[in-house]
Structure formats: C-alpha cells, structure tokens
Motif scaffolding. Structure first.
Motif, short mmCIF file in Angstrom:
data_model
loop_
_atom_site.label_atom_id
_atom_site.label_comp_id
_atom_site.label_asym_id
_atom_site.label_seq_id
_atom_site.Cartn_x
_atom_site.Cartn_y
_atom_site.Cartn_z
N VAL A 632 23.63 39.03 -1.45
CA VAL A 632 22.80 40.14 -1.86
C VAL A 632 21.80 40.29 -3.07
CG1 VAL A 632 23.62 42.59 -2.80
CG2 VAL A 632 25.11 41.28 -1.50
N VAL A 639 20.61 42.56 2.37
CA VAL A 639 21.84 41.24 2.73
C VAL A 639 20.81 40.41 3.40
CG1 VAL A 639 23.65 40.72 3.99
CG2 VAL A 639 23.32 43.31 2.51
N VAL A 741 29.73 40.41 2.12
CA VAL A 741 28.73 41.25 1.33
C VAL A 741 29.98 42.06 0.26
CG1 VAL A 741 27.45 43.75 1.69
CG2 VAL A 741 27.22 41.48 3.21
#
Lengths: 771, 289
Positions: A632, A639, A741
């Motif tokens: 990230v 992303v 993420v």
C-alpha cells in the motif's frame, strides 16, 4: 475412494489446443453481433430516464412518421405475466420478475429499464426513432439505500410483494421479498463456550460481471410461425424457455442457436433482447438485429447484489470454533432472483461448527435486477466470514491455515443445512497452500499477506449429448452447451478417453436447440460434470454398439469382444489385459479399428451414432484457497497486488489449462471487486459509471502472474471424479485481498471496494489513532 | 437524421477558410476525444475539418531554440524522438500516458490541449516547460503561453476560425530536467485523478535555480503554481522545501468531488505528486553526464 471412479487416464488431464482456439484468435469465430442476414433491420430500445416512475402513456406516432421505421413494441405486445410460473426449470421462477425486465409494464423501477422498442432499416435510424417515442411518466420517489428500503414505512416498489419465509405470512406488502434463516445447535451456548468472540460488519458493493461481449441477437421469423434466434447466451434452451414464456409463443416454434460467447459469468443465463426482437420481427416481417451498448449492459442487465454482512464468530482459546452467526442484508435491485439463498446456506460451510445461525433478507431498491455472477450470493458474506477468521487466528497467535485445518470440514461432517459431506478436498487444499513457497516467502515493511478459503456447492442438472461416427472413423460430438471456458476441448478429451482414439480425431460442436437433446445452461459449474457425463455415457453406448458390430462380423458373442486402444478385439484365448495394438497384431488376434467398423457400418446395421441424456444428481462441492500479497502506498492509498496464488480442488482436471484459466479469471475478478469495482449511483438514481473507464475492472498491468495449484480429490459420484471449477474461484479473492491490504496498511477497513480515497482516509484515521 | 460533412484541407490557409465558412465545424486531429464525444452524443458537429494533411501540423522539428511539435503529431512519434526524450522526459512520459498503444498512434499533444479537459496529462508538462502555442487565424498568427490557452473545462482561447498549428517547447538550460506523475487507481487506461509536472534547473552545487510546477485535474484548468516553484528555487530540494512545494500545490488547487475522487483526496494527492515529481526531475539532472 469409490472404485467406480477412473483414476488412470490416457487423454484426460492432457492439454491439447482447444478446437475453437484458431477461430477465436484469428477473428473467424462468430459472436452475437456477427450474424447478418438478408433483409435484416435493427431494433433499438427506449429506456427509462427515471429510477422510479409510473408509465402514463407511450406515443409512437412521431417515430412512425420517419421513413424506414417498420415496427414498434411495448409491454402491450407481451402477455400479462400475472402469477404465472416459467415452466421447465427445477426451481420455479415467477414470470413477473422476468417479463418487466425485458419490457416494463405500467411502472419503471430503475433508470435504463426498457420501456418500448422500435425497429428500422438502419441502426442510426432506429436510434433516431427511439428518441422520437414520447413516453409520459409520473415520477415517483426512488429508494437507492437498502437500509432505507427495508424500513417498514419505506415507499413500496411493488404492491404485491409479501415477505416469504416469515411465519405467519405478512398481510402487508414490503420491499423485502425473502427472509431466510437456518440454524443448528444452540447459538447462545456456542458463544458462552467461547473464550474469544469477534463480531464485524462488512459491506460489498453492487458490481457487474464485466463480460467483454455485450448482449446481441438476430431474430428471424417466417410466415409459418417459425422463430429462429441467434444470440450470445450461456444456454440456447434457456433462451427458448424464457423467450417463449415472455412472448407467450409456443416453445415448439423456436429454434435457438448460441453464437460464440465473449464471457457471461452467469450474466447471460437470462434474456433481455430476444423477446423484444421476436416481437419486432413478427410485426415487421423482417429479421431483426439488436445489440446492446456498453452503457445498456451496465444499466440494464443483471449485476451482482450489494450486501452487508454482520458476522460473529466464537472460538476457544485453543482455536476451536464454537459458534458462527451471520446476518446478511442483500440489495437485489428492482426484482428478486433470490441471490440470498446460497449466501445464507453456505457462508461458513468450510468450518465444522455445532452452533450455527445464519439469517438473511433480500431488499428491493430502484436499481437493475441483480442476477447470477459466479457462485451467486456467496462472495459477499464470505468476505465477512473469512476476514473475521483471519482476525481470530491473528488474535490467537495461530497460523491462519493451521487455524482453518483445525476447524475444516471433512468427509462425514454434516453441513448446517443437514447434508453430509462425501469425500472433499478442503484439507488437501489447505495443506498444499501451506506447503507452497508463496506462503512462507518473506514480506517487506509496508506489505501484507491474506489468505481465505471458500466453498461452493456446484450444480448438476440436465444435459444431453449425441455422438456420430463419420465413414472414415472420425467422430462428431454434439452438445447444447455454449463453450465459455474450453468445454469443447473437455468434451473431446472425455470422448477420446472412452473411445480410445486420439483427441484430434474428434470434432466437438455446440449445436442449436433443434439438433440435440435438452441441455440446461452453461453455468453452475455444471458443464464438464453433467454434459461431460452425457458425453461419457453416449461414448460408452457407442462402444457397446461397436463391440456388437464387430461380434457380428466375427460371428462371436458380444461378450467375446472387447474394446481397447480404439479397436474391437476378439477375446479368443489371449491375455487381453496385457494387450496393445502391436501385440495383438503380432499374435494374429482379430482386431477391427473404429475406421474399419465405420467403413462397414452400412453392412452391419447402419450409421454409427449414440445419444445420451441425464439429470445429473452427482455434483460435488469444491473448495478454493487464495494467498494474496499486497503493498500500500501510504500517501495515496494505492494498492499493488504483488503476488497471488490460487489453490483449488477440481476433483479431476479434464483439461488442466482451462481449470487454471477459471482459477485465474476468478482471482482477477475478485481482485477488481475488492479494490475498485462498484456501481456508483447519483442522486437521481442514475448509474454514474456505466463504462469501463469509471467502472474499473483490473487491466493486465495491474496484476502479477496468478499462480495456480490444482488439487485432485475425485468426486466419488462422477465416473472421472469431476467436481466443477467455474464458480468457487470468485469467492476467496475478496477476503484474501482485504486482509492483505489491511495488514499492509495497518487499517481495518470493512467497506469495499478498498478504493484509494477510502483507504487513504482509513490510513490517516489509523495514524491519528481514531480508527 | 443529422449528416456530417468532412473536409481535409492541405494548407493552413485552406483550413482557415474552411473553418470560417462553417457554423458548426470541429477540427479533427487524431479524433481520440472528438469521435468518442460524438458517439456519446456530447458533440454533434456539422463539419469535420481533418487537419492531418497540413504539413506544418504534422511536423516534429528540433530547432536552435525550441522543439516544435506540430498540433497533430502523434504521441507515438514524439515518444520515438530520442532528443525529445532526452530534453523533455517528463513531457514525453505525460504524452505517453494517454490511452493505449493504439490510441498513441492517433492522439497528440495539440489535441490533448485543445480538448481542454482539466485532467489532460500532457498539459501540466507543457506548462512546466514554458511551452508556447502557435495559433493562426483570420487576424493572422499569434502565440499564447500554454497556461493561458485553456479557459475552463472544454473551453480554450481559440477564436472563430482560429487553429492551433504547433507547440514550441523552449530548449532547457544546462542541468535541467522535468518529470510528470499522475494518480490513477489502475496502472493504465485511465484518467488522472490528480497530476503534477515539475521542471527544474540546478546549479553545479545542486541548488535549484529555476523551477516551474504545474498541476492537473484539481481545478477547472491545469494550473501553474508559482508558489510551489518559489518553495523550490534557492533550495537544495531537501525534504522541507519539497514539502513546502507540496503544501503550496495543495493550497493552490480547487478540486471537485466526483466519482473519481473526493476534493479532499485530490488536494492531498496533488501535493504528494508534486513532491515526488520534483524528486524525479532532480534525480534526472543528477544522472546527466
């Protein structure tokens, strides 16, 4: 292991070039919009500019004055659906949830809904005529938010929808067509036994399948009442059933030919244009072509449901799951196709748990009717379940795969809906993933890894197949299932296996509804299992006939003739089990090849052909696991997916390359859904991103190579162990990506998609300590 | 149904006369914006004037003072011009971000400018490089600084009958370079949520002697941000001055909230892009022999 499942193969499991490949890469293959016929005119649909309105009148007079306009139509040209059910399917479907999606009746319930149609001698003229159709509306307040629509005092979309699944049945209508609950054990006891309980709510947006080929059809009718349809579809017989039901024309008058198909993913298991083109063709006496624009496809076909899922899972200190509770609210758009069912029934099917409560409600809103998209209804709640499972494993300091191995279902376990599992491959999938180098590869600062597993039930349903042998011994296979994912190649491989002849000598064809027995759609992960099963059965029937013919030639009993290596062999005394062609010839055994028998077919009883049909009740579930590494950008929220691995139990991979293709495609679609894909509606209830610029499916450069590992735990009910592979790949990507993420970013964002503005805000909140 | 006429003049004079004689004419260069807009029903011209047969419009020439880019010279051609890449790497990379390989064979910096999208990728890079727009029209020829060319979304300064002929990028001083960055949620095939171009000159000690900073997709037109440049000039492009330039860019913009991003998000990201682009331009100068 079931002894009837074949495990040694000569052709199955190899990777020949697909028979339809050269046509597709050279542009020869004909898709929905590629057919042109003499005298053809063009249909154009008039679509609603409002998200919710009454249709007060439709005036075609100005449009009809344009020279070259040859027909018009509206819902007045279709029979009232009333409470009629659509015949044929195993699940009864209400005609009133299909007919108004083809052509609105009295009311429009979403922006872009078809209201009327015109046909004219050119596409431009038809578009111009459509602009001249005057529709008078009485605009009604629209409801886009599913929570608002679910409230008791919400304005109603339909005055005849009463919630099903509530006891006693409600006496007032609502925007909730379905409520469903399943439970097993004692959920309170389960949570009381838990040392740790985690509860979260995840939101997944409405998204589109994103098939590249828009819907298209050409319809030709004649003075005898015959209706020929050419269209891009996942099922020619489904088009026949639904078009007959919507138009009120007898099924016997239709012939439907499926074109090549540029993607469907469930979205082409219904009809939109075909009934309209039929009416326009009948009224004009001309063949009618209709092709959707991309805008039409996004606004007025069947995306996947948005859903909010609250999940609560309890575990003991040593990692045993004691209770799973889920509560799903699913946005179905304007009419229900019941996407909630699988979501409620199977969202935690990977886990052995005595105490389960799963509850769900469908809500109607002023959006297009949602329809099937790979494993319909499952990806949305699975995001919630799998992300919470990852969080629990982390909090227990357990490896997430070890945690799942400890709780994984296995043969003999009973699902929450009461069905016991036969042999399944979940544990093997978990073990393969754990052993994969990706799983233990080092991560750098700012990177995160997520894993997730998922279950899908897979379908069987009805299929037919015909095999014809040519005079030279080459073989044609006819089925009625459009080839989306390489099914021609799979059918040829399975026939080659039974017949013992090289796969290249087999020509598999997808034929029209007049040329083969009934086949349900290419969908439900069923074609390789069920249509493949029909092909195997037909090939076995043919082998029996070939042995009979050889026996007659040799004046032997059929039991004295075997079929091996693509030829009939007289059993007379030799050790048949060790025989191959050279040996047989050397020993002077009597043999007749398929070509020999084909050449003598006329003299031995006529042409060689075989037909098989069945209703496949031998489907078996699939499990899939994904590992995702993400990075990230903490300043922009962007992303990058760095590495991605899919592990899946195929039962038996008939053509491994096309199994891998299904796994990779599902991963890519799931990555898109997790990161950027979403329907964005504006304040007027209009879709604000009806194109691939602002509806962001991933492009090739967004993705790493998607690595695949096929696990093969045979389906004990299928002769070759096939399970079905097309749907489960869409279920694990979202939770794998979301977990990766959030770990990379140090956030706990539960609202998909994890688009950069949202993720940046979550990062800033986490850094400020307000998350 | 409306019909569309098509003309393909072979000289600037002829083009100017054709344009003046028509009420609803649109200039067709590569068509990568215009044809899409026509298809979407956003523009319905009565006449298309294809300028690709006019020599001045199709020429890419390196002069003593400037690189002259004809208004319809394609992105692909500029990208293959070694001197253009060496002198203006940021401009070339900005132009190269437009569309796909196929689009690169048609699109042009001139078209990108005249279309006047606030999110146009090559425009901030042209502004950072002090580009001049050469215009011809009924009143003769004139030149306009590129930052004054566009006047709002979809609007430019061309008067009736006027035509953009070429864009001049003055050759940079010794120890100069540029960079362009945009933010998109994908890696390609997208439109900038925010964009930033920075052109720098450094002295031998590494002190910034000149700077131009331009930002895109964060205001009705691409903006020249002198406050951001002022934060860089005189500094060694240390973290503090880069952050000051970023803050100046964020302060200068007036973004909107739409489906591609919120105003708040664009304001933050444009600063990040300015800072990163300045660092890239600096590293390019340092890499020069």
């Amino acid at each position: 292991m079931n002894m009837n499942v074949k495990t040694e193969f000569k052709y199955v499991g190899t990777r020949p070039i697909r028979p339809d490949g050269p046509d597709k890469v050279t542009g020869r293959a004909r898709y929905g919009a590629d057919l042109n016929v003499q005298g053809m005119i063009y249909g154009h649909i008039v679509r609603s500019p409002h998200a919710h309105a009454k249709i007060k009148s439709i005036d075609f007079s100005a449009a009809c004055k344009l020279p070259g306009v040859l027909a018009t139509m509206s819902a007045d040209d279709l029979p009232e659906p009333g409470d009629r059910k659509i015949p044929g399917g195993e699940v009864e479907m209400a005609l009133k949830t299909f007919s108004p999606v083809v052509m609105a009746r009295k009311k429009v319930l979403y922006h872009g809904q078809a209201v009327a149609a015109v046909a004219a001698t050119s596409p431009e003229l038809a578009a111009e005529a459509a602009r001249l159709v005057k529709v008078e509306y009485e605009v009604l307040p629209h409801i886009m938010d599913m929570h608002a629509a679910a409230r008791a005092d919400a304005p109603l979309l339909h005055d005849d929808v009463y919630t099903q699944g509530v006891d006693p049945a409600p006496t007032t209508p609502s925007n909730i067509p379905t409520q469903i609950e399943i439970s097993t054990g004692d959920i309170s006891k389960g949570f009381a036994e838990a040392d740790l309980v985690v509860e979260r709510t995840y939101f997944v947006p409405m998204c589109h399948q994103g098939y590249i080929e828009p819907h298209a059809c050409v319809v030709q009718t004649d003075e005898n009442g015959k209706v020929d349809i050419w269209c891009s579809t996942q099922g020619a017989f489904m088009v026949r059933t639904l078009t007959a039901a919507v138009t009120g024309i007898d099924i016997g008058r239709f012939k439907v030919t499926a074109s090549e198909i540029g993607g469907g993913f469930g979205g082409k298991t219904t009809v939109y244009l075909e009934p309209v083109a039929v009416v326009l063709s009948l009224k004009s006496g001309r063949p009618v072509k209709m092709v959707m624009s991309r805008d039409d496809v996004f606004r007025a076909t069947g995306p996947a449901a948005a859903a909010e899922t609250r999940v609560k899972i309890g575990v003991t200190r040593d990692g045993r799951i004691t209770a799973i509770e889920t509560d799903i609210l699913m946005d179905c758009g304007a009419y229900t196709s019941h996407p909630i069912m699988a979501g409620v029934l199977f969202n935690s099917a990977c886990y052995r748990c005595e105490n389960v409560r799963s509850f769900g409600r469908e809500v109607l809103t002023n959006k297009p009717r949602v329809y099937a998209y790979r494993a319909p209804g499952i990806p949305q709640p699975v995001v919630a379940v799998e992300c919470v499972v990852n969080e629990i494993a982390e909090r227990l300091n357990m490896d997430p795969i070890d945690f799942r191995l400890l709780n994984a279902v296995d043969e003999g376990d009973v699902m929450a809906i009461g069905i016991p599992f036969q042999a399944i491959g979940l544990k093997q999938v978990l073990q393969e993933a754990k052993a994969h180098p990706h799983y233990t590869a080092e991560l750098k600062a700012g990177q995160g890894r997520g894993v997730a597993v998922a279950f899908w039930i897979n379908a069987g349903m009805q299929s037919s197949a015909t095999i014809n042998v040519s005079e030279d011994g080459s073989v044609n296979i006819l089925t009625g299932n459009p080839d989306i994912g390489g099914s021609r190649a799979s059918m040829a491989l399975m026939a080659a296996e039974v017949l013992g002849i090289p796969v290249e000598t087999i020509r598999p064809s997808v034929v029209d509804t007049d040329s083969v027995g009934f086949c349900d759609v290419t969908g439900g992960s069923r074609t390789t299992l069920a249509t493949g099963g029909a092909v195997i059965k037909a090939a076995e029937t043919l082998v029996k006939e070939l042995r009979k013919r050889a026996a007659a030639i040799w004046s032997l009993d059929i039991e004295e003739v075997d079929w091996t290596g693509g030829m009939a062999v007289a059993k007379s005394g030799t050790g048949l089990e060790n025989m191959n062609r050279e040996d047989a010839a050397t020993r002077g055994d009597k043999t007749l090849t398929l070509a020999d028998l084909a050449a003598r077919a006329g003299a031995t009883g006529g042409p060689l052909c075989a037909v098989a049909s069945h209703n496949a009740h031998n489907a078996a579930p699939s499990f899939a696991l994904n590992i995702c590494d993400a990075q990230v950008d903490r300043e922009t929220g962007k992303v990058d997916i760095l590495r991605y691995t899919c592990v899946q139990d195929a039962g038996k991979a008939i053509h491994p390359a096309y199994v891998e293709g299904q796994m990779q495609g599902g991963a890519v679609q799931g990555i898109g859904w997790a990161l950027n894909e979403e329907y964005i509606f504006n304040e007027q209830g209009r879709l604000d991103n009806p194109g691939f610029l602002d509806y962001r499916i991933p492009v090739a450069s967004d993705l790493p190579m998607i690595d695949t590992v096929i696990v093969e735990v045979p389906n004990p009910l299928h002769p070759y162990g096939v399970r079905g592979v097309g749907e489960v790949p869409i279920a694990p990507p979202m939770p794998a990506v979301v977990t990766a993420v959030n770990r990379a970013a140090g956030t706990r964002l539960c609202h998909l998609p994890l688009s950069p503005p949202k993720l940046l805000a979550a990062i800033e909140a986490a850094e400020a300590g307000t998350a | 149904m409306q019909s569309v006429r098509y003309e393909a003049p072979t000289s600037l004079d002829q083009a100017a006369r054709t344009l003046l004689g028509s009420e609803n004419a649109k200039i067709l260069a590569g068509g990568t914006d215009l044809l899409v807009q026509m298809r979407l029903g956003l523009k319905q011209p009565g006449l298309l004037v294809d300028i690709k047969n006019i020599p001045e419009i199709m020429q890419l020439t390196l002069g003593d003072d400037a690189l002259r880019v004809g208004a319809a010279v394609t992105g692909a051609l500029v990208g293959e011009h070694a001197e253009a890449r060496r002198l203006f790497p940021g401009f070339v990379e900005a132009l190269g971000l437009i569309g796909s390989s196929q689009i690169q064979g048609r699109c042009s910096a001139g078209g990108n400018l005249c279309n006047a999208s606030p999110a146009a990728d090559s425009v901030p890079a042209l502004i950072a490089n002090r580009a001049l727009c050469n215009i011809i029209g009924p009143a003769g020829a004139r030149s306009v600084a590129v930052e004054s060319f566009n006047t709002g979304p979809g609007k430019n300064c061309l008067a009736a009958g006027e035509l953009l002929v070429s864009i001049d990028l003055p050759l940079p001083a010794h120890r100069s370079s540029d960079a362009y960055l945009r933010f998109i949620p994908r890696t390609e095939m997208d439109i900038a949520v925010a964009g930033a171009a920075v052109a720098l000159s450094l002295d031998e000690a590494g002190i910034c002697t000149a700077a131009r900073v331009a930002i895109g997709a964060v205001a009705p037109t691409a903006l020249l941000v002198t406050a951001a440049a002022d934060a860089l000039i005189g500094s060694a492009l240390d973290e503090a001055s880069l952050h000051a330039a970023a803050a100046a860019a964020s302060a200068a913009c007036s973004p909107i909230t739409d489906k591609r991003g919120t105003a708040d998000y664009r304001r933050k990201v444009v600063g990040v892009l300015v800072r990163r682009a300045a660092a890239i331009a600096k590293s390019r100068i340092e890499a020069q022999a």
